[in-house]
Structure formats: C-alpha cells, structure tokens
Design a protein around this motif. Structure first.
Motif, PDB file in Angstrom:
ATOM      1  N   HIS A  86      -0.647  -9.068  15.472  1.00 31.75           N
ATOM      2  CA  HIS A  86      -0.853  -8.384  14.193  1.00 31.75           C
ATOM      3  C   HIS A  86       0.477  -8.007  13.537  1.00 31.75           C
ATOM      4  CE1 HIS A  86      -5.157  -8.341  14.129  1.00 31.75           C
ATOM      5  NE2 HIS A  86      -5.207  -7.815  15.340  1.00 31.75           N
ATOM      6  N   ILE A  90       1.757  -9.108   9.792  1.00 31.32           N
ATOM      7  CA  ILE A  90       2.226  -8.146   8.794  1.00 31.32           C
ATOM      8  C   ILE A  90       3.610  -8.545   8.297  1.00 31.32           C
ATOM      9  CG2 ILE A  90       2.959  -5.758   8.440  1.00 31.32           C
ATOM     10  CD1 ILE A  90       0.740  -5.030  10.595  1.00 31.32           C
ATOM     11  N   ALA A 109      -1.754  -4.248   3.678  1.00 33.06           N
ATOM     12  CA  ALA A 109      -2.953  -3.970   4.479  1.00 33.06           C
ATOM     13  C   ALA A 109      -4.175  -4.618   3.840  1.00 33.06           C
ATOM     14  CB  ALA A 109      -3.154  -2.465   4.620  1.00 33.06           C
ATOM     15  N   LEU A 119      -2.538  -0.336  10.108  1.00 31.48           N
ATOM     16  CA  LEU A 119      -1.228  -0.942   9.952  1.00 31.48           C
ATOM     17  C   LEU A 119      -0.148   0.019  10.458  1.00 31.48           C
ATOM     18  CD1 LEU A 119      -0.105  -3.110   7.030  1.00 31.48           C
ATOM     19  CD2 LEU A 119       1.432  -1.391   7.918  1.00 31.48           C
ATOM     20  N   HIS A 120      -0.260   1.302  10.105  1.00 30.25           N
ATOM     21  CA  HIS A 120       0.715   2.289  10.574  1.00 30.25           C
ATOM     22  C   HIS A 120       0.650   2.459  12.089  1.00 30.25           C
ATOM     23  CE1 HIS A 120       2.658   3.875   6.980  1.00 30.25           C
ATOM     24  NE2 HIS A 120       1.516   3.682   6.359  1.00 30.25           N
ATOM     25  N   PRO A 130       6.385   0.984   8.410  1.00 33.66           N
ATOM     26  CA  PRO A 130       6.102  -0.193   7.578  1.00 33.66           C
ATOM     27  C   PRO A 130       6.864  -0.178   6.250  1.00 33.66           C
ATOM     28  CG  PRO A 130       4.071   0.668   8.505  1.00 33.66           C
ATOM     29  CD  PRO A 130       5.151   1.646   8.848  1.00 33.66           C
TER      30      PRO A 130
END
Length: 162
Positions: A86, A90, A109, A119-120, A130
């Motif tokens: 992942h 990203i 996201a 995501l964080h 990020p």
C-alpha cells in the motif's frame, strides 16, 4: 477484474486483506465460479427487479468469499508486506500526479479508494507524514529541474509552479 467493497468482504471473510490484488485463474475452481456468475448476472441483470439488488449484492459477496477461501495460498500474508504494498501504491500515485496543483493527501486517498485515516495509519512509523512526503517529492522535482539545462532559461518561479 472484480471490485468488492472492503467492508463488505471483510464482514464475511476474515482473511480479506491478505487477498488484495490476488489473481484468480478462470478455467477452474473459484475463477470458473466467478466467471459463470458474472456472465449470468450481466445477461440477466436488467430482468431483475430493483428491489432485489441488495439481496443479489449480498449473495455475490458471499459467493466471492466462499470462492476466495479456496484460493491456494490464501493464508495470512505478512502484515508488513501488505503495508509495503500500500505504501508503494501511495508513493507511485503521488509521483504520477505530482504536477497537479490540487494534489493533496485527501485526493491521493480518494484516487486509491482508501480513507485518509487509513493512509495516515500506513505512514505511521515512516520518517515523514504523507503531506511531508508529498512536499519533499515536489521539492526534489524542483531541485532536479533547477539543475536541468533544458530549464536554464526559465525563471525559478516557473519551475516552482510547474
């Protein structure tokens, strides 16, 4: 390709996360089941009453879960490998859209179909947040372009805005 909402699949299949981006061959087993089911749905979907859509959707998710349990090697994947997968997605998304002025953590996201919170959480333990990563990549790109002879005649502000 078949996309199923993560929450729906996780509710019936505990190992759903470990099956992200799993290739399922079509000639036999789960692939044959999925292919036949999707072909039948495609041909008969218009004939179904709209009120049956939730039940058909639930049934589809249950069949996908049943078929995925039979996928060879469907055991748990190392959590760090999934996290790395992942994070790579990203970072590639950021690099591919770095030139877009409206690029934000939220838009990344959204493009990847994940929540901002997720995501964080993926960046927890990383050296940069990020947003810091996004800005670092933009600054690195500007630095590279400032040293590029093709841009030597351009004002620094043009390179920065680019």
């Amino acid at each position: 390709m078949l996309k199923v909402r993560g929450e729906a699949l996780r509710s019936v299949l505990r190992i759903a996360e470990s099956l992200t981006a799993t290739k399922v061959c079509g000639p036999s087993g789960p692939g044959r089941l999925f292919h036949g089911l999707l072909q039948a749905l495609r041909g008969d979907l218009d004939a179904l009453p709209p009120t049956s859509a939730p039940a058909v959707g639930d049934s589809l998710v249950n069949l996908v879960a049943a078929g995925m349990q039979a996928v060879q090697g469907a055991g748990p994947v190392d959590a760090s490998a999934l996290k790395a997968y992942h994070l790579d997605r990203i970072r590639r998304c950021i690099d591919e859209h770095l030139h877009e002025p409206a690029l934000t953590v939220e838009s990344v996201a959204q493009r990847l179909g994940m929540s901002v919170g997720h995501l964080h959480r993926l960046f927890a333990g990383e050296p940069l947040t990020p947003a810091q990563y996004l800005w670092q990549r933009r600054l690195e790109r500007c630095s590279r372009d400032l040293g590029d002879q093709r841009w030597a005649a351009r004002p620094v502000s043009d390179i920065g805005f680019r």
